[in-house]
Every structure is written in structure tokens, then in C-alpha cells.
Design a protein around this motif. Structure first.
Motif, PDB file in Angstrom:
ATOM      1  N   GLU A  49      32.892  37.661 -38.448  1.00 52.87           N
ATOM      2  CA  GLU A  49      31.740  36.973 -37.897  1.00 52.87           C
ATOM      3  C   GLU A  49      31.940  36.844 -36.390  1.00 52.87           C
ATOM      4  N   ILE A  50      30.945  37.273 -35.631  1.00 51.79           N
ATOM      5  CA  ILE A  50      31.015  37.242 -34.165  1.00 51.79           C
ATOM      6  C   ILE A  50      30.013  36.191 -33.672  1.00 51.79           C
ATOM      7  N   LEU A  51      30.514  35.206 -32.960  1.00 55.60           N
ATOM      8  CA  LEU A  51      29.663  34.158 -32.408  1.00 55.60           C
ATOM      9  C   LEU A  51      29.669  34.237 -30.893  1.00 55.60           C
ATOM     10  N   LEU A  52      28.539  33.909 -30.295  1.00 56.60           N
ATOM     11  CA  LEU A  52      28.496  33.588 -28.876  1.00 56.60           C
ATOM     12  C   LEU A  52      28.240  32.095 -28.844  1.00 56.60           C
ATOM     13  N   ALA A  53      29.186  31.355 -28.293  1.00 53.37           N
ATOM     14  CA  ALA A  53      29.109  29.898 -28.303  1.00 53.37           C
ATOM     15  C   ALA A  53      29.208  29.363 -26.886  1.00 53.37           C
ATOM     16  N   GLU A  54      28.283  28.466 -26.556  1.00 54.57           N
ATOM     17  CA  GLU A  54      28.309  27.803 -25.260  1.00 54.57           C
ATOM     18  C   GLU A  54      28.916  26.416 -25.452  1.00 54.57           C
ATOM     19  N   MET A  55      29.973  26.152 -24.704  1.00 52.18           N
ATOM     20  CA  MET A  55      30.680  24.892 -24.833  1.00 52.18           C
ATOM     21  C   MET A  55      30.647  24.145 -23.509  1.00 52.18           C
ATOM     22  N   ALA A  56      30.399  22.854 -23.594  1.00 49.26           N
ATOM     23  CA  ALA A  56      30.507  21.984 -22.423  1.00 49.26           C
ATOM     24  C   ALA A  56      31.719  21.102 -22.641  1.00 49.26           C
ATOM     25  N   VAL A  57      32.630  21.126 -21.670  1.00 48.52           N
ATOM     26  CA  VAL A  57      33.838  20.318 -21.764  1.00 48.52           C
ATOM     27  C   VAL A  57      33.864  19.313 -20.623  1.00 48.52           C
ATOM     28  N   GLY A  58      34.463  18.172 -20.915  1.00 47.85           N
ATOM     29  CA  GLY A  58      34.591  17.148 -19.894  1.00 47.85           C
ATOM     30  C   GLY A  58      35.945  16.491 -19.994  1.00 47.85           C
ATOM     31  N   TYR A  59      36.553  16.295 -18.867  1.00 46.75           N
ATOM     32  CA  TYR A  59      37.834  15.603 -18.813  1.00 46.75           C
ATOM     33  C   TYR A  59      37.806  14.743 -17.559  1.00 46.75           C
ATOM     34  N   ARG A  60      37.782  13.440 -17.764  1.00 48.06           N
ATOM     35  CA  ARG A  60      37.612  12.489 -16.666  1.00 48.06           C
ATOM     36  C   ARG A  60      36.334  12.828 -15.909  1.00 48.06           C
ATOM     37  N   ALA A  61      36.398  13.057 -14.605  1.00 49.10           N
ATOM     38  CA  ALA A  61      35.181  13.321 -13.823  1.00 49.10           C
ATOM     39  C   ALA A  61      34.752  14.788 -13.889  1.00 49.10           C
ATOM     40  N   LEU A  62      35.564  15.648 -14.437  1.00 51.54           N
ATOM     41  CA  LEU A  62      35.287  17.081 -14.471  1.00 51.54           C
ATOM     42  C   LEU A  62      34.387  17.437 -15.655  1.00 51.54           C
ATOM     43  N   ARG A  63      33.361  18.227 -15.402  1.00 50.29           N
ATOM     44  CA  ARG A  63      32.480  18.750 -16.451  1.00 50.29           C
ATOM     45  C   ARG A  63      32.246  20.227 -16.165  1.00 50.29           C
ATOM     46  N   GLU A  64      32.458  21.061 -17.158  1.00 52.90           N
ATOM     47  CA  GLU A  64      32.221  22.497 -17.023  1.00 52.90           C
ATOM     48  C   GLU A  64      31.568  23.015 -18.294  1.00 52.90           C
ATOM     49  N   ARG A  65      30.813  24.093 -18.144  1.00 54.30           N
ATOM     50  CA  ARG A  65      30.134  24.748 -19.266  1.00 54.30           C
ATOM     51  C   ARG A  65      30.492  26.236 -19.213  1.00 54.30           C
ATOM     52  N   TYR A  66      30.775  26.808 -20.367  1.00 57.38           N
ATOM     53  CA  TYR A  66      31.060  28.231 -20.412  1.00 57.38           C
ATOM     54  C   TYR A  66      30.676  28.806 -21.766  1.00 57.38           C
ATOM     55  N   THR A  67      30.516  30.123 -21.802  1.00 57.67           N
ATOM     56  CA  THR A  67      30.166  30.831 -23.028  1.00 57.67           C
ATOM     57  C   THR A  67      31.339  31.699 -23.443  1.00 57.67           C
ATOM     58  N   SER A  68      31.639  31.678 -24.730  1.00 59.74           N
ATOM     59  CA  SER A  68      32.742  32.472 -25.276  1.00 59.74           C
ATOM     60  C   SER A  68      32.251  33.352 -26.410  1.00 59.74           C
ATOM     61  N   ARG A  69      32.949  34.470 -26.571  1.00 64.47           N
ATOM     62  CA  ARG A  69      32.766  35.341 -27.734  1.00 64.47           C
ATOM     63  C   ARG A  69      33.870  34.959 -28.710  1.00 64.47           C
ATOM     64  N   VAL A  70      33.482  34.538 -29.896  1.00 65.37           N
ATOM     65  CA  VAL A  70      34.419  34.066 -30.918  1.00 65.37           C
ATOM     66  C   VAL A  70      34.393  35.052 -32.073  1.00 65.37           C
ATOM     67  N   VAL A  71      35.541  35.594 -32.418  1.00 66.37           N
ATOM     68  CA  VAL A  71      35.642  36.548 -33.528  1.00 66.37           C
ATOM     69  C   VAL A  71      36.407  35.875 -34.663  1.00 66.37           C
ATOM     70  N   LEU A  72      35.692  35.621 -35.752  1.00 63.42           N
ATOM     71  CA  LEU A  72      36.257  34.976 -36.934  1.00 63.42           C
ATOM     72  C   LEU A  72      36.535  36.034 -37.985  1.00 63.42           C
ATOM     73  N   ASP A  73      37.782  36.141 -38.423  1.00 63.65           N
ATOM     74  CA  ASP A  73      38.148  37.122 -39.443  1.00 63.65           C
ATOM     75  C   ASP A  73      38.786  36.380 -40.618  1.00 63.65           C
ATOM     76  N   PRO A  74      37.973  35.949 -41.590  1.00 61.48           N
ATOM     77  CA  PRO A  74      38.518  35.154 -42.690  1.00 61.48           C
ATOM     78  C   PRO A  74      39.519  35.910 -43.563  1.00 61.48           C
ATOM     79  N   ALA A  75      39.354  37.206 -43.720  1.00 63.49           N
ATOM     80  CA  ALA A  75      40.270  37.984 -44.559  1.00 63.49           C
ATOM     81  C   ALA A  75      41.683  37.985 -43.973  1.00 63.49           C
ATOM     82  N   ARG A  76      41.767  38.075 -42.660  1.00 55.98           N
ATOM     83  CA  ARG A  76      43.081  38.085 -41.986  1.00 55.98           C
ATOM     84  C   ARG A  76      43.509  36.698 -41.513  1.00 55.98           C
ATOM     85  N   ARG A  77      42.596  35.719 -41.656  1.00 51.11           N
ATOM     86  CA  ARG A  77      42.831  34.353 -41.164  1.00 51.11           C
ATOM     87  C   ARG A  77      43.194  34.366 -39.681  1.00 51.11           C
ATOM     88  N   THR A  78      42.339  35.042 -38.885  1.00 50.61           N
ATOM     89  CA  THR A  78      42.553  35.081 -37.442  1.00 50.61           C
ATOM     90  C   THR A  78      41.263  34.680 -36.728  1.00 50.61           C
TER      91      THR A  78
END
Length: 150
Positions: A49-78
Motif C-alpha cells: 500500500e502506497i500512501l501520500l501523507a501530509e503531516m504537520a508537526v509541532g515541537y514547542r514554538a516550531l511548526r512544520e508541514r511536509y508530505t511523505s511517501r509511505v510504503v506499507l508492506d504487510p507481507a514483509r512487515r516493513t
């Protein structure tokens, strides 16, 4: 470039640990630095399963947003993740889950570098601290799920 890898034995099944990390939509519920997450697309390619996921992260005053390609392989558990848009020159992480007697072995590796030297100087240490604690947060999530308090 900042890099970190670790191997950990946990008292939860490899399938449960894989499921916890693969459930990206729930990250805002249990990863304290994830402010929001939106799956932009989802496709199946050769059992993965291939996802394009946009994540917003925040740590103290810092906030950033980015998009990642996530490859889920349940058969190999990777699970393999690479940022494709956002403040990073490079961000990738890799998860491997293997059954072990009484639990599972988790292999986690991450490397990242911000595009901007200024952002690297300002946020690099905080981001590093957060990323290096990821396996703790996922293990805590597995503990809560295995106790039925999802």
C-alpha cells in the motif's frame, strides 16, 4: 545529516507493532508532536500500500508541514517513508518487524537533514530528540491497544 538506528525487543507481536506504525491516520492521537495528518492518496502496487501523507508537526514554538511517501508492506512487515515535499533536504525512515519468542524485534532507522541551514540550526536538535523517541511512543501505543484501551 543526522542518522539514528536502533533494534528493540518488545513484548508485543510483530503484527501488532506493524499495525500500530502503519496506522498513520491515528498518529495525532498518540504521537505528541504530530499536530495533524492527512492521507492525500492511497494506492495498491504489488501487495504493497502506497500512501501520500501530509503531516504537520509541532515541537514547542516550531511548526512544520511536509508530505511523505509511505510504503506499507504487510507481507514483509516493513514500512518505508521518504519525505517528498517540505522543509527537508532528506527525511527517510525504515521500520522492520520480526517475530521473536514472546514478542517482536523492531528495527528502526531514520536520517534527516533540513534544506535550510538556519532551520537545521534552529530545529535540528529538537527534531532529532523527537525522532529518537519514536519507538517509545509506538511501543506505548501497542501497550494501550493490547490492554484494550484503544
Amino acid at each position: 545529516m543526522t542518522e539514528h538506528s536502533e533494534t528493540r525487543i518488545v513484548p508485543y507481536t510483530a503484527d501488532l507493532m506493524y499495525a500500530v506504525v502503519a496506522d498513520v491516520e491515528r498518529y495525532p492521537q498518540f504521537l505528541p508532536w504530530v499536530v495533524a495528518l492527512r492521507v492525500k492518496s492511497r494506492t495498491i502496487e504489488g501487495g504493497r500500500e502506497i500512501l501520500l501523507a501530509e503531516m504537520a508537526v509541532g515541537y514547542r514554538a516550531l511548526r512544520e508541514r511536509y508530505t511523505s511517501r509511505v510504503v506499507l508492506d504487510p507481507a514483509r512487515r516493513t514500512i518505508d517513508v521518504a519525505a517528498i515535499d517540505g522543509p527537508f533536504h532528506q527525511l527517510e525512515n525504515h521500520w522492520r518487524f520480526a517475530p521473536k519468542a514472546g514478542g517482536a524485534e523492531i528495527d528502526f532507522a531514520v536520517k534527516f537533514q533540513f534544506s535550510s541551514r538556519l532551520l537545521q540550526a534552529a530545529a535540528g536538535r529538537a527534531f532529532e530528540k523527537v525522532l529518537f523517541k519514536m519507538t517509545d511512543a509506538f511501543e506505548a501505543r501497542a501497550a494501550s491497544l493490547s490492554q484494550g484501551s484503544a
